[in-house]
Structures are given as C-alpha cells and as structure tokens.
Scaffold this motif. Structure first.
Motif, short mmCIF file in Angstrom:
data_model
loop_
_atom_site.label_atom_id
_atom_site.label_comp_id
_atom_site.label_asym_id
_atom_site.label_seq_id
_atom_site.Cartn_x
_atom_site.Cartn_y
_atom_site.Cartn_z
N GLU A 200 56.81 47.35 -32.94
CA GLU A 200 57.04 46.99 -31.55
C GLU A 200 55.76 46.57 -30.83
O GLU A 200 55.76 45.59 -30.08
CB GLU A 200 57.70 48.15 -30.80
CG GLU A 200 58.11 47.79 -29.40
CD GLU A 200 58.84 48.91 -28.69
OE1 GLU A 200 59.18 48.71 -27.51
OE2 GLU A 200 59.07 49.96 -29.31
N ASN A 201 54.67 47.29 -31.06
CA ASN A 201 53.43 46.94 -30.36
C ASN A 201 52.88 45.58 -30.80
O ASN A 201 52.37 44.82 -29.98
CB ASN A 201 52.37 48.03 -30.53
CG ASN A 201 51.96 48.21 -31.98
OD1 ASN A 201 52.71 47.97 -32.91
ND2 ASN A 201 50.74 48.67 -32.17
N TYR B 116 54.75 43.07 -31.92
CA TYR B 116 55.67 42.09 -31.34
C TYR B 116 55.37 41.89 -29.85
O TYR B 116 55.35 40.76 -29.37
CB TYR B 116 57.12 42.56 -31.53
CG TYR B 116 58.13 41.59 -30.96
CD1 TYR B 116 58.46 40.43 -31.65
CD2 TYR B 116 58.74 41.83 -29.74
CE1 TYR B 116 59.38 39.53 -31.12
CE2 TYR B 116 59.65 40.94 -29.21
CZ TYR B 116 59.97 39.80 -29.91
OH TYR B 116 60.87 38.91 -29.38
N ASN B 117 55.10 42.97 -29.13
CA ASN B 117 54.78 42.87 -27.71
C ASN B 117 53.47 42.11 -27.48
O ASN B 117 53.37 41.32 -26.54
CB ASN B 117 54.73 44.25 -27.06
CG ASN B 117 56.09 44.89 -26.95
OD1 ASN B 117 57.11 44.21 -26.98
ND2 ASN B 117 56.11 46.20 -26.85
N ASP B 118 52.48 42.35 -28.34
CA ASP B 118 51.22 41.60 -28.24
C ASP B 118 51.46 40.11 -28.45
O ASP B 118 50.90 39.27 -27.75
CB ASP B 118 50.20 42.11 -29.25
CG ASP B 118 49.69 43.50 -28.93
OD1 ASP B 118 49.89 43.98 -27.78
OD2 ASP B 118 49.09 44.13 -29.83
N PHE C 20 53.09 38.63 -25.36
CA PHE C 20 52.12 38.48 -24.28
C PHE C 20 51.27 37.24 -24.49
O PHE C 20 51.05 36.46 -23.56
CB PHE C 20 51.23 39.73 -24.18
CG PHE C 20 50.08 39.55 -23.24
CD1 PHE C 20 50.28 39.63 -21.87
CD2 PHE C 20 48.80 39.26 -23.71
CE1 PHE C 20 49.23 39.44 -20.99
CE2 PHE C 20 47.75 39.08 -22.84
CZ PHE C 20 47.97 39.17 -21.47
#
Length: 110
Positions: A52-53, A55-57, A60
């Motif tokens: 998840e982290n 993918y979120n990066d 962004f």
C-alpha cells in the motif's frame, strides 16, 4: 590494455544511460521509470500486488506530475529523480505476473 576496455566501456555506457535518463524528462516531474509504464492487464495486476505505501507513493508522484504538467512547470533541480535513486519497484511484480500468465497459457494448451 585489453583489461581496461571493459571498464571504460561500462563507464561510457553508464554515462550514456544517465544522459538518456535525463533526456526523457520524466525525472524533471519527479517520476520514476516504472511510473511511466503503459498500463495493460499485466501491469494492472502487478499494481494490485504492490504494498500500500509503495502504491500511494506512486499515485502521489503521478498526481504531482499531472499538476506540474498542467501548469507547464517542472520541479526545482534538487527535487528531480536521479538515475541512482530510481529503483524498479514494479518490475519484480510485473515479471511475476507475466511468468504466471505464461504458465497459465501453457497449462491451458494441454
């Protein structure tokens, strides 16, 4: 003399890779190379498997690049993605998805 040739060739090739990386321009928007991969079905499946982290990066960076592109701006040079910092975060997942798809296709042929 022959032993120095591979080392010099490697340095020249690395210099060319860095030059081409900067020439492409996506790093000026803060993107990494894996952010620019065309999203076909294999890539979409690999994206689902990302932590998840990570993918979120990715999201962004893409949203920031879209915003910069709309405003026709680039990031300050100290915020550009450098060749050495660009890790291939999606490639291992993509290789796994492609391997699984090919294995499934082989299985279906039998």
């Amino acid at each position: 003399m022959a032993s120095r040739a591979p080392a010099q060739t490697g340095r020249v090739l690395l210099g060319f890779r860095k030059w081409y990386y900067n020439l492409c321009g996506f790093n000026k928007l803060g993107l990494m190379r894996d952010d620019t991969i065309y999203e076909n079905s294999d890539v979409k499946e690999a994206l689902k498997r990302l932590p998840e982290n990570v993918y979120n990066d990715r999201m962004f960076r893409i949203k920031r690049a879209l915003d910069l592109s709309l405003r026709q701006q680039i990031l300050p040079k100290d915020q550009w993605t450098k060749y050495e910092q660009d890790d291939q975060y999606l490639t291992p997942y993509l290789d796994e998805v492609i391997r699984e798809r090919k294995e499934k296709e082989e299985w279906m042929k039998k």
